[in-house]
Design an enzyme around this catalytic site. Structure first.
Site: not given
Ligand code: DGY
Length: 321
Positions: A159, A239, A263, A268, A286, A289
């Site tokens: 990534i 994260r 994000d 969370e 989040h 993806s």
């Protein structure tokens, strides 16, 4: 032959559930309600495999209570910090995650965060939605230019590299820190730093792409924020636990940090509530993806792995030996 039973803790994309129904006996979560650990343990009694999400925390204690018949735990995520791998390995379970297939979607969201933070997208949107855009003027909502700036990437895996590739289109100078230096082909012109502290000093934009581990948790604290250039921008699609929220919030308030695009959050979906009131943070729930294509591929990758498990083969994405 009876088809293996797979407990699926949340609703999955349609094509994935269709394939599950065709090849397995899935216990689907039709109402898509969060499954508490006790419920998960009780529903898993007849399961040969589990498909969980990042919201299902499988501690050593929980793993110890999973049934003897279970063969595999698959997580619908590339991250696996919510699973005690050692405990799973001890029980002889395969642990499967979804590397590779969410690289581009997550890199795209990283850029969404970066651009939105730099160009004050949240404040601009609020102005319109609240009917307050009444006085257009040359000094309204001035942001920070992205083109030509320095981007620091902490964690240069798939990534991180995909984020770096996109940075070229913005003529950015890419710097990175990683556990080991990449080959020059993989570096593609990015500049390596031996230590994260070194990276911070050159990061007009700092983007996180490392996993949450005991070494990286709480990485961005007040001391390290001071090492960043004045007015730096923080981007996190990795994260939440990599950042000490109180320290970032203080720096956003004082404008030592110009803005952040986040994000992911510690705890969370119960993020630190102060983030909601800060104008210079662009927040997403989040979504790294979250495209139909990527989430479908994640599901298919899990099913390819489960197919291997139940054919008596080594699943390619097994995280434990
Ligand atoms: C993951 O897969 O770990 C990402 O955070 C997306 O959920």
């Amino acid at each position: 032959m009876t088809r293996p039973t797979v407990l699926v803790t949340r609703k999955l994309p349609q094509a994935v559930e269709e394939r599950l129904i065709k090849d397995y006996q899935p216990l689907l979560n039709k109402e898509d309600r969060p499954l508490a650990t006790e419920q998960l343990l009780s529903d898993s009694k007849k399961a040969d495999a589990l498909i969980i999400t990042g919201q299902n925390h499988l501690s050593e204690e929980t793993i110890a209570q999973l049934p003897e018949r279970l063969k595999a735990i698959a997580t619908f995520s590339v991250g696996y910090d919510h699973i005690d791998l050692e405990a799973a390995e001890k029980r002889g379970f395969a642990v499967i995650n979804t590397p590779g297939v969410l690289t581009d979607a997550t890199a795209d969201v990283t850029w969404l965060l970066l651009l939105a933070a730099a160009r004050r997208a949240h404040e601009g949107e609020q102005l319109i939605r609240q009917g307050k855009w009444s006085d257009p003027r040359p000094t309204q909502l001035l942001g920070t230019e992205v083109t030509g700036k320095r981007l620091g990437i902490l964690g240069m895996g798939r990534i991180g590299r995909a984020v770096a590739k996109r940075a070229k289109a913005f003529d950015m100078e890419v710097h990175y820190c990683n556990r080991h230096r990449l080959s020059s082909e993989q570096e593609a012109g990015a500049i390596f730093h031996d230590t994260p502290e070194d990276l911070l000093g050159v990061s007009d934009f700092l983007s996180f792409h490392c996993p949450a581990t005991p070494e990286t948790e709480n990485f961005l604290n007040a001391r390290r924020i001071e090492l960043l250039p004045d007015g730096a921008i923080i981007v996190n699609a990795a994260r939440g636990s990599l950042i000490v929220d109180e320290d970032l919030i203080a720096a956003l308030r004082s404008r030592r940090i110009f803005a952040a695009g986040l994000d992911v959050f510690e705890g969370e979906p119960n993020l630190n509530p102060t983030y909601r009131s800060l104008p210079n943070v662009f927040l997403l729930p989040h979504l790294g993806s979250a495209t139909v294509e990527t989430r479908t591929q994640m599901g298919f990758l899990i099913l390819d792995n489960l197919d291997a498990v139940f054919a008596g083969k080594q699943p390619p994405n097994n995280l434990v030996s």
